[in-house]
Design an enzyme around this catalytic site. Structure first.
Site, PDB file in Angstrom:
ATOM      1  N   GLU A 259       7.792 -17.762  -3.088  1.00 42.70           N
ATOM      2  CA  GLU A 259       7.239 -17.596  -1.704  1.00 42.70           C
ATOM      3  C   GLU A 259       7.878 -18.822  -0.961  1.00 42.70           C
ATOM      4  O   GLU A 259       7.739 -18.939   0.263  1.00 42.70           O
ATOM      5  CB  GLU A 259       5.795 -18.048  -1.822  1.00 42.70           C
ATOM      6  N   HIS A 280      15.263  -8.694 -26.928  1.00 41.20           N
ATOM      7  CA  HIS A 280      15.189  -7.243 -27.388  1.00 41.20           C
ATOM      8  C   HIS A 280      14.738  -6.361 -26.560  1.00 41.20           C
ATOM      9  O   HIS A 280      14.440  -5.124 -26.891  1.00 41.20           O
ATOM     10  CB  HIS A 280      14.163  -7.218 -28.815  1.00 41.20           C
ATOM     11  N   LYS A 393      -1.596  -8.288   4.480  1.00 42.53           N
ATOM     12  CA  LYS A 393      -3.081  -8.507   4.800  1.00 42.53           C
ATOM     13  C   LYS A 393      -3.344  -7.917   5.931  1.00 42.53           C
ATOM     14  O   LYS A 393      -4.479  -7.357   6.105  1.00 42.53           O
ATOM     15  CB  LYS A 393      -3.109  -9.946   4.961  1.00 42.53           C
TER      16      LYS A 393
HETATM   17  O1  PA5 Z   1       0.346 -20.424  -1.985  1.00 43.89           O
HETATM   18  C1  PA5 Z   1      -0.263 -19.743  -1.160  1.00 43.89           C
HETATM   19  O2  PA5 Z   1      -0.648 -20.148  -0.119  1.00 43.89           O
HETATM   20  C2  PA5 Z   1      -1.060 -18.509  -1.580  1.00 43.89           C
HETATM   21  O3  PA5 Z   1      -0.664 -17.910  -2.831  1.00 43.89           O
HETATM   22  C3  PA5 Z   1      -2.456 -18.735  -1.867  1.00 43.89           C
HETATM   23  O4  PA5 Z   1      -2.496 -19.661  -3.011  1.00 43.89           O
HETATM   24  C4  PA5 Z   1      -3.206 -17.311  -2.046  1.00 43.89           C
HETATM   25  O5  PA5 Z   1      -3.036 -16.345  -0.979  1.00 43.89           O
HETATM   26  C5  PA5 Z   1      -4.514 -17.700  -2.069  1.00 43.89           C
HETATM   27  O6  PA5 Z   1      -5.196 -18.317  -0.573  1.00 43.89           O
HETATM   28  P1  PA5 Z   1      -6.588 -18.998  -0.749  1.00 43.89           P
HETATM   29  O7  PA5 Z   1      -6.355 -20.283  -1.497  1.00 43.89           O
HETATM   30  O8  PA5 Z   1      -6.753 -19.339   0.484  1.00 43.89           O
HETATM   31  O9  PA5 Z   1      -7.605 -17.987  -1.160  1.00 43.89           O
END
Ligand code: PA5
Length: 416
Positions: A259, A280, A393
């Site tokens: 990310e 394996h 989203k």
């Molecule tokens: O790293 C990130 O920002 C995302 O993976 C969030 O943790 C994830 O989308 C969940 O978001 P939130 O904590 O606002 O529910």
């Protein structure tokens, strides 16, 4: 790597500047002893419950699971002290139903974790679990809930205020994937018996050790090596472990690097394997498939006293193993694998650490987070945003008929 030193220096300086301006609190988190004090004060109350159900996703779940599986892989180990920990990070009706039909609400605390307080997957599960608690405990249900969310805004914050639910904050300016050393990761794991003082002490030691502005700094070395390998044409980084209990740490690591760096058509694809098991299944490809990967091997010191017993009949001719510790066999498997993979065109980075203990894992979390910041800047991306996550989203909101998405809803439904 020496050639990359000036670039590392400027990326590191940029990171330090961001921290100084308060934009990157994760690098200073180990200093926040007020949080650990609050968590320790809460822990006896949490340990009254038999089960803790954490609702969260992505950065609000993966760090917790990494710690849970590293320290309590079977849940029922002797050092597991508090409630059994269940982490629900999907919208799966079967899993949710199984949890609600097998757990007793009176013995359960539900912990929704969401920085934004508005993540659909987490909220959908929250509504079910809230109604489940309310049915069984109409007057006291809110005492069976603890929220971890933004201090000032978001739906979960409103819920906490509306129903007088105890809550803990997620600091500002903190992406979920950098939040494991806050209440997000620390609360559930403290309740389960982990020594969070040691975890944070390890992170703090790492913070000090990784502040050196030169190539002796392991965070610099790792950031430089993976960028150099990327520049040389490698596209995939495989995080390799030899400990089954480390498998879920890799899931946390994959989110952190995927990310943070996967944007603007750039970035190494982070993948993971657990050897020797995966030798394996994936070993053939790694050895002889397309030459697009390198490996980062996280190796802990050999452990355990198991000695392979002798079979006097030696029917299978395997008595050359007799008397050798299992850890020695694992060590030779690793050495043989590294050699074979390097010979096969898969470069290896090795990260050697002593053991799976709270302080070591705290340090390792910090190491990967800091190195990720430097590495992302070297790559030329912003390692602290995630604009690409919004695309799915928006479609999901449109398909779920969220108010404000009417036009998008029509357009998207016409395409399906
Ligand atoms: O790293 C990130 O920002 C995302 O993976 C969030 O943790 C994830 O989308 C969940 O978001 P939130 O904590 O606002 O529910």
């Amino acid at each position: 790597l020496r050639l990359l030193e000036p670039q590392l220096d400027s990326c590191n300086a940029r990171l330090i500047g961001e921290v100084a301006s308060g934009k990157l609190p994760f690098l200073n988190l180990p200093f926040r002893s007020s949080l650990t004090a609050r968590l320790k004060a809460l822990t006896p109350q949490l340990r009254r419950f038999k089960h803790m159900v954490v609702l969260g996703i992505g950065g609000s779940a993966l760090g917790t699971r990494a710690l849970q599986k590293a320290f309590f892989p079977q849940q029922d180990l002797p050092n597991h002290q508090g409630p059994w920990l269940w982490i629900l990070d999907n919208v799966d009706a079967d899993v949710l139903e199984a949890q609600m039909s097998t757990l007793n609400p009176e013995e359960t605390i539900v912990v929704p974790v969401s920085k934004s307080g508005g993540t659909i997957e987490t909220l959908a599960q929250y509504f079910f679990m809230k109604a489940w608690l309310q049915r069984a405990l109409p007057n006291t249900w809110h005492e069976h809930m603890l929220l971890v969310t933004d201090e000032k805004k978001g739906y979960l914050r409103e819920e906490a205020d509306r129903h007088n639910i105890v809550s803990l904050p997620v600091p500002d300016h903190l992406g979920g994937r950098y939040s494991v050393l806050t209440a997000v990761g620390l609360l559930p794991i403290a309740a389960a018996g982990l020594d969070i003082d040691q975890l944070m002490a390890g992170a703090q030691r790492a913070m000090e050790a990784l502040s050196a502005p030169d190539l002796d700094n392991p965070a610099w070395q790792y950031a430089a090596a993976r960028n150099a390998l990327y520049e040389s044409g490698k596209k995939v980084e495989l995080l390799v472990c030899y400990e089954p209990s480390f498998r879920f740490f890799s899931e946390w690591w994959k989110q952190l690097y995927g990310e943070s760096e996967g944007k603007e058509n750039k970035g190494l694809f982070p993948a993971s394997v657990e050897f020797t098991a995966d030798l394996h299944s994936m070993g053939q490809y790694i050895q002889q498939g397309e030459r697009l990967m390198f490996e980062t091997v996280v190796k802990f010191a050999p452990k355990g006293e198991f000695i392979i017993p002798n079979d006097p009949a030696n029917v299978d001719g395997l008595n050359f193993l007799s008397g050798k510790p299992l850890a020695f066999v694992a060590e030779q498997a690793m050495r043989g694998t590294i050699l074979a993979h390097v010979d096969g065109g898969v470069p290896n980075i090795r990260i050697e650490i002593p053991e799976i203990s709270e302080s070591v894992i705290g340090g390792l979390l910090y190491f990967f987070e800091k190195a990720c910041g430097i590495s992302g800047y070297m790559l030329g991306v912003n390692p602290f945003d995630q604009p690409g996550v919004e695309a799915y989203k928006k479609n999901m909101f449109a398909l779920l008929d969220k108010p404000g998405y009417e036009e998008a809803s029509k357009a998207i439904k016409a395409r399906l």
